[in-house]
Design an enzyme around this catalytic site. Sequence first.
Site, PDB file in Angstrom:
ATOM      1  N   CYS A   1       0.801  -1.222   0.000  1.00 46.65           N
ATOM      2  CA  CYS A   1       0.000   0.000   0.000  1.00 46.65           C
ATOM      3  C   CYS A   1       0.837   1.278   0.000  1.00 46.65           C
ATOM      4  O   CYS A   1       0.286   2.374  -0.024  1.00 46.65           O
ATOM      5  CB  CYS A   1      -0.999  -0.001   1.150  1.00 46.65           C
ATOM      6  SG  CYS A   1      -0.337  -0.449   2.728  1.00 46.65           S
TER       7      CYS A   1
ATOM      8  N   ASP B   1       2.835   2.414   2.367  1.00 45.74           N
ATOM      9  CA  ASP B   1       2.999   3.033   3.686  1.00 45.74           C
ATOM     10  C   ASP B   1       4.441   2.902   4.150  1.00 45.74           C
ATOM     11  O   ASP B   1       5.113   1.923   3.834  1.00 45.74           O
ATOM     12  CB  ASP B   1       2.126   2.317   4.726  1.00 45.74           C
ATOM     13  CG  ASP B   1       0.657   2.699   4.600  1.00 45.74           C
ATOM     14  OD1 ASP B   1       0.335   3.497   3.712  1.00 45.74           O
ATOM     15  OD2 ASP B   1      -0.138   2.185   5.397  1.00 45.74           O
TER      16      ASP B   1
ATOM     17  N   CYS C   1      -2.099   5.290   6.209  1.00 42.70           N
ATOM     18  CA  CYS C   1      -3.511   5.497   6.526  1.00 42.70           C
ATOM     19  C   CYS C   1      -3.702   5.731   8.026  1.00 42.70           C
ATOM     20  O   CYS C   1      -2.776   5.585   8.822  1.00 42.70           O
ATOM     21  CB  CYS C   1      -4.319   4.279   6.093  1.00 42.70           C
ATOM     22  SG  CYS C   1      -3.951   2.814   7.062  1.00 42.70           S
TER      23      CYS C   1
ATOM     24  N   CYS D   1      -1.881  -3.203   9.327  1.00 37.44           N
ATOM     25  CA  CYS D   1      -1.291  -1.989   9.917  1.00 37.44           C
ATOM     26  C   CYS D   1      -0.706  -2.286  11.298  1.00 37.44           C
ATOM     27  O   CYS D   1       0.343  -1.761  11.662  1.00 37.44           O
ATOM     28  CB  CYS D   1      -2.345  -0.888  10.044  1.00 37.44           C
ATOM     29  SG  CYS D   1      -3.007  -0.364   8.461  1.00 37.44           S
TER      30      CYS D   1
END
Lengths: 168, 168
Positions: A37, A39, A63, A106
């Site tokens: 993603c 990140d 996020c 996450c």
Amino acid sequence: MAYSNKVIDHYENPRNVGSMDKNDDNVGTGLVGAPACGDVMRLQIRVDDDGKISDAKFKTFGCGSAIASSSLATEWLKGRTLEEATKIKNRDIAEELNLPPVKIHCSVLAEDAIKSAIEDFRRKQKAKRALQTQTQDDPEPAQEAQETPNAPSEGKRSLPIVSSQPER
Amino acid sequence: MNPFKILELEPRFDLDLDAAEHRHRELSRALHPDRFVGRPASERRLALSRAIEVNEAWRTLRDPVRRAEALLNLHGIDSGETSSAKADPELLMEMMEQREALAETRASKDLPRLRDLSATMRDRQARVLDALTKAFSHDPQTALPVLAELRYVRRFLEEASALEDELL
């Protein structure tokens, strides 16, 4: 998808945002990312001579859940010993923040960041000890330092490992 | 669902986007509900679901990240959020620096610097897209780390573009 109140709270008021000197021997830095993603998360710990984490900082570009996971991790890390810190698991973070299944990764990222910060710190300490051993004229304490490594979990490494993080 | 097949295109990364868009328009026109007025309900439903597929296929193919994911998927390679691929530490370090530099331009409202950073990243994006084309024509497995880099580059560019709107 709705974020939980705890995620929103950490997202809007992130705790311990910032950085510490990554070249400081008492600082361990973990830099991790989720290539799926885009990140990127940096988590740093300062370990005092008594072996306790006296400070923790993070910087996350990602996020809300990734920010909240790392923010919560820094809160939990402060005051813990390294041994206790390794017991922080992604599911504890996910549970505390009520992360939905699609955001579990996450919390995994935050756990990886903790582990990698601890590893970085231990690597530095080991390199420092090895350097002291080399530069010591008196062979006796040098031998002692070699025979009693403080981190038995790293016993398989006999040579100081150069930091995996290239210098700028 | 194979978006290349739906648009009747050869599966390749360096797709002729103009040709693909043209094909999308042709198929959409042929499947338009206006052409199915007075036809049996089952036929109308089928045309509608095919029109949705065609739109979704075009949305997938025009986005380089999703196009690469679709190609990897065709080769049976998982590239989604569940894939356990780890990001290259050097890439993470670079991206962390770039994102921090971007955050600084927000604080200092430095529009010229922001545009500088974006231009550099757009050059990089062009190089990464070339590298992806090469990787796919050579060995799709080697496309995974390049795709990871592309995701980071595009996340940066998205952020930069949002920030530019904010500063203008």
